[in-house]
Scaffold this motif. Sequence first.
Motif, short mmCIF file in Angstrom:
data_model
loop_
_atom_site.label_atom_id
_atom_site.label_comp_id
_atom_site.label_asym_id
_atom_site.label_seq_id
_atom_site.Cartn_x
_atom_site.Cartn_y
_atom_site.Cartn_z
N TYR A 277 0.64 6.22 -1.46
CA TYR A 277 0.06 7.34 -1.27
C TYR A 277 1.09 7.69 -2.17
O TYR A 277 2.01 8.03 -1.21
N SER B 113 -10.05 -1.99 6.57
CA SER B 113 -8.64 -3.21 6.65
C SER B 113 -9.11 -4.72 6.63
O SER B 113 -10.36 -5.15 7.49
N HIS C 283 1.22 -1.24 0.11
CA HIS C 283 -0.36 0.28 0.28
C HIS C 283 0.78 1.60 0.08
O HIS C 283 1.31 1.54 1.22
N ILE D 295 -2.76 0.25 -3.92
CA ILE D 295 -3.26 -0.77 -2.46
C ILE D 295 -3.64 -1.68 -3.21
O ILE D 295 -4.88 -2.77 -4.04
N ASN D 296 -2.23 -3.23 -3.17
CA ASN D 296 -3.24 -4.72 -2.86
C ASN D 296 -2.57 -4.21 -5.15
O ASN D 296 -4.16 -5.03 -5.73
N GLY E 10 -4.16 -0.69 4.14
CA GLY E 10 -4.49 0.49 3.77
C GLY E 10 -5.09 1.84 4.05
O GLY E 10 -4.58 2.94 2.59
#
Length: 177
Positions: A24, A134, A22, A115-116, A90
């Motif tokens: 950002y 989650s 994960h 995310i994944n 995530g």
Amino acid sequence: MTREEKAKIIEELSGKFAENSHFYITDATGFTVAQVNNFRRLCFKSGVEYRVYKNTLIRKALEKQEGVDYSPLFKALNGFSGIIFSKEVGNTPAKVIREFRAKLPGKPVLKGAAINSDLFIGDENLNMLADLKSKNELIGEVISLLQSPAKNVVSALLSGKHTVAGLVKALETRSNK
């Protein structure tokens, strides 16, 4: 920065992408040094890591990742880019961004998230990502849903145990007559 230094950073960053499922990418254009440090502190307290990298180095490190096509994120790589890494949860980076925005509205801006290996591009996804549950939260909900019918049966039997026992005793005396 020499080529060797850039290659070392790309390798390090590529390893971080491989380790963290994960991450950002944020735009913190206009942040002061104090604001960046405050954001880093908040990330650290939340168990995630925030680092600032050059966009070209981010792109090259993403290109080295196998099995996932990160090319849709390349359009977002402009301006001042920072990456928030999260190993297990995530939605934590999104919650951190939202919490920091309570103090400093509009900053940092979410450029994109992975995310994944699912990609989310644009700041409009922030609230949805923050509200994601989650893996552990989802497992807990499934377990409680599975336990619920069994708990209802057990509690019904326990609450009426005197009635059931009385009924069995009455049937036993009846059959003996």
